[in-house]
Structures are given as C-alpha cells and as structure tokens.
Design a protein around this motif. Structure first.
Motif, PDB file in Angstrom:
ATOM      1  N   CYS A 253       0.832  -1.218   0.000  1.00  0.00           N
ATOM      2  CA  CYS A 253       0.000   0.000   0.000  1.00  0.00           C
ATOM      3  C   CYS A 253       0.861   1.260   0.000  1.00  0.00           C
ATOM      4  O   CYS A 253       0.573   2.221  -0.723  1.00  0.00           O
ATOM      5  N   LEU A 254       1.916   1.265   0.800  1.00  0.00           N
ATOM      6  CA  LEU A 254       2.788   2.443   0.842  1.00  0.00           C
ATOM      7  C   LEU A 254       3.532   2.617  -0.477  1.00  0.00           C
ATOM      8  O   LEU A 254       3.740   3.755  -0.935  1.00  0.00           O
ATOM      9  N   LEU A 255       3.926   1.513  -1.091  1.00  0.00           N
ATOM     10  CA  LEU A 255       4.592   1.603  -2.393  1.00  0.00           C
ATOM     11  C   LEU A 255       3.634   2.150  -3.445  1.00  0.00           C
ATOM     12  O   LEU A 255       4.016   3.001  -4.263  1.00  0.00           O
ATOM     13  N   LEU A 256       2.386   1.692  -3.406  1.00  0.00           N
ATOM     14  CA  LEU A 256       1.396   2.178  -4.359  1.00  0.00           C
ATOM     15  C   LEU A 256       1.153   3.682  -4.187  1.00  0.00           C
ATOM     16  O   LEU A 256       1.083   4.430  -5.169  1.00  0.00           O
ATOM     17  N   ALA A 257       1.057   4.116  -2.938  1.00  0.00           N
ATOM     18  CA  ALA A 257       0.865   5.543  -2.684  1.00  0.00           C
ATOM     19  C   ALA A 257       2.104   6.342  -3.079  1.00  0.00           C
ATOM     20  O   ALA A 257       1.998   7.450  -3.619  1.00  0.00           O
ATOM     21  N   GLY A 258       3.276   5.794  -2.818  1.00  0.00           N
ATOM     22  CA  GLY A 258       4.510   6.496  -3.159  1.00  0.00           C
ATOM     23  C   GLY A 258       4.757   6.577  -4.646  1.00  0.00           C
ATOM     24  O   GLY A 258       5.380   7.529  -5.137  1.00  0.00           O
ATOM     25  N   ALA A 259       4.264   5.579  -5.392  1.00  0.00           N
ATOM     26  CA  ALA A 259       4.440   5.592  -6.846  1.00  0.00           C
ATOM     27  C   ALA A 259       3.586   6.656  -7.513  1.00  0.00           C
ATOM     28  O   ALA A 259       3.819   7.007  -8.673  1.00  0.00           O
ATOM     29  N   ASP A 260       2.588   7.159  -6.792  1.00  0.00           N
ATOM     30  CA  ASP A 260       1.730   8.243  -7.291  1.00  0.00           C
ATOM     31  C   ASP A 260       1.022   7.865  -8.587  1.00  0.00           C
ATOM     32  O   ASP A 260       0.862   8.683  -9.496  1.00  0.00           O
ATOM     33  N   LEU A 261       0.575   6.603  -8.632  1.00  0.00           N
ATOM     34  CA  LEU A 261      -0.164   6.145  -9.808  1.00  0.00           C
ATOM     35  C   LEU A 261      -1.642   6.496  -9.710  1.00  0.00           C
ATOM     36  O   LEU A 261      -2.337   6.534 -10.732  1.00  0.00           O
ATOM     37  N   LEU A 262      -2.121   6.743  -8.497  1.00  0.00           N
ATOM     38  CA  LEU A 262      -3.520   7.061  -8.260  1.00  0.00           C
ATOM     39  C   LEU A 262      -3.673   8.550  -7.968  1.00  0.00           C
ATOM     40  O   LEU A 262      -2.695   9.224  -7.615  1.00  0.00           O
ATOM     41  N   PRO A 263      -4.869   9.089  -8.102  1.00  0.00           N
ATOM     42  CA  PRO A 263      -5.087  10.463  -7.645  1.00  0.00           C
ATOM     43  C   PRO A 263      -4.875  10.543  -6.138  1.00  0.00           C
ATOM     44  O   PRO A 263      -4.860   9.533  -5.432  1.00  0.00           O
ATOM     45  N   ARG A 264      -4.733  11.765  -5.634  1.00  0.00           N
ATOM     46  CA  ARG A 264      -4.411  11.937  -4.214  1.00  0.00           C
ATOM     47  C   ARG A 264      -5.458  11.295  -3.310  1.00  0.00           C
ATOM     48  O   ARG A 264      -5.127  10.727  -2.280  1.00  0.00           O
TER      49      ARG A 264
END
Length: 273
Positions: A196-207
């Motif tokens: 989950c943290l990697l997904l958030a850090g990759a900034d692939l999703l909107p904020r």
C-alpha cells in the motif's frame, strides 16, 4: 579452543563486511545516476555502517558458524533498503527519482518471501535469521511511511512507528514479550503495508486514491496490533489467575497441616529401651 572459535567466526563476519562494501557500491551507483546530495549520501553511509555494526554484533552473540543462504537473501534486501533510505533522505532536498525508488522497493518487497522459503528448504532457519528478516521489513515500512508522509501528512508515520512503539511498550509491560501464535492474517496485513505504501509512493492514483489506500493500510495495522495485544493481555491475565490459584491452594494446604496434627506411627509410640 578459543582460537578455533575465532577462526570459525571469520567467514561469517567477512560476509557482513562484503555486504557493507556492496552497500557502498550501490550508493556510488545511485549518486552517479541521480547526483545525490549530502543528505542522501550521509544517510546511506550511516545506514551501511549501522547495518554492518549491528549485524556483526548479533552474529558474534549468536555464535553462528555459517551465515547461511537465507541470511544472504535478507542481507541483499537490507542493501536495497539502504538504497531506498538514501533516496528518501535525498528527496528532502530535491525531486525524488520515483521510478528508481519504486524499482528498488518493489524488488525488496518481492524478495521478502524468498528468504523464508530458502531457510526452510535448506534447513537453515534460525532465530537470528527470523529477527533479521523482521527488522529489515519494519525499517523499510518506516522509511516508506516517511516518504508518503511528505505528501499525505505526518499521520502516515503511525504505520512505520507502530511496531517500534510496541517494542517500547514491551519494556514497560513485559507480558507483551510473550510469543504469539502463528497467524496468516497477521502476515497478510504486514505484507500489505509495504504494498500500500509503495502504491501511494508511486503516485499512480489520484491523491484521494492514495489517501484511501494508506488509510486502509493503517486501519488493518491497528486491527492486527489490537488483536495481538488483546490476546497477549488475556493470556497474561489467565496465567496470573492460575498462578494465584495455585499459590492460594498451597497456602491453604500449609494452614491445614498446621491445624491437623500429623499421625504418629505405632513404632514411634513405643518407648525406646
């Protein structure tokens, strides 16, 4: 005999030195690729030295004769985590190389399940190896939470700090140190934190999406820790109740022995001579 033990420990200690050397090589490659600043270099060097010092001391105390293939995999993950740590520290001064950071983190997370399988297949599972693996995982989660917190806010640090808060609490309440039963749910929640943290850090999703993913990770982590703490508390309470009951029973038995005279055998009643 002391000389033989020292000689046997040399190859094990040499592997930690090789690991530190590879860590420095990785830092040099990262520094060349992105022009890493002083913060990244200093943090990476401190990590390399701390990893070598702590691991060398742990190996000396455990008296392992061989490092083992599983520990080599974990050491490789630790080296990658050192690179991620340097990149996160460098991101405070300049724009982070997201692709490089995500790549190193992804490989470290993928290797998370490899060292355990290698240890079981080769019969080299040790308490030190399990602790080494757990500490590398915990530190990676802490570093990732720092990185994501720069965008979503300091509350994200709760994810990385929760395990260390648990360890600190165990020094105050020793019953928290009791072993926990194996749990697939606990392992799954722990693995999801990094994803989950990697997904958030990759900034692939909107904020908003990143916020939802991290909130989900935090909620699952609170549930997992809460469940384990409750189980440990109930177990400690049950053990305390059983100990108290045994103590009361022993005290009652002593009191009864004081009140009821001990029977005297016929031979003891016969006069001597």
């Amino acid at each position: 005999m002391a000389l033989n033990n020292t000689y046997g420990a040399r190859p094990v200690q040499q592997e930690t030195a090789v690991g530190a050397g590879i860590q420095l090589l990785l830092l040099a490659l990262l520094g060349t690729a992105i022009g890493m600043g002083p913060a990244g270099w200093l943090t990476g060097l401190v990590f390399a030295f701390a990893l070598w010092a702590v691991l060398s001391r742990a190996l000396h105390r455990s008296r392992l004769r061989t490092f083992g293939p599983a520990n080599r995999v974990t050491l490789g993950r630790a080296i990658l985590v050192g690179g991620v740590t340097a990149l996160v520290a460098d991101s405070f001064e300049s724009a982070p190389p997201v692709t490089l950071l995500v790549g190193l983190t992804a490989v470290a997370l993928l290797l998370d399940g490899v060292d355990g399988k290698v240890a079981r297949r080769t019969g080299t599972s040790t308490a030190l190896g399990a602790r080494f693996d757990m500490e590398v995982d915990a530190f990676l989660i802490l570093v990732l939470s720092v990185y994501v917190a720069m965008d979503l806010g300091p509350w994200v640090l709760l994810i990385g700090a929760m395990r260390y808060a648990f360890v600190a609490a165990a020094r105050v309440w020793p019953w928290l140190n009791a072993p926990l039963p194996p749990s697939t749910a606990r392992k799954t929640v722990a693995a999801l934190q990094g994803v989950c943290l990697l997904l958030a850090g990759a900034d692939l999703l909107p904020r908003v999406g990143n916020l939802g993913v991290v909130l989900l990770a935090l909620g699952l982590l609170v549930w997992s820790f809460g469940r384990d703490v409750l189980w440990l508390w109930r177990t400690a309470r049950a053990a305390g109740t059983a100990t108290g009951a045994a103590t009361d029973e022993a005290s009652l038995e002593r009191e009864l022995q004081d009140l009821v005279p001990v029977p005297v055998s016929v031979s003891e009643r016969q006069p001597v001579g």
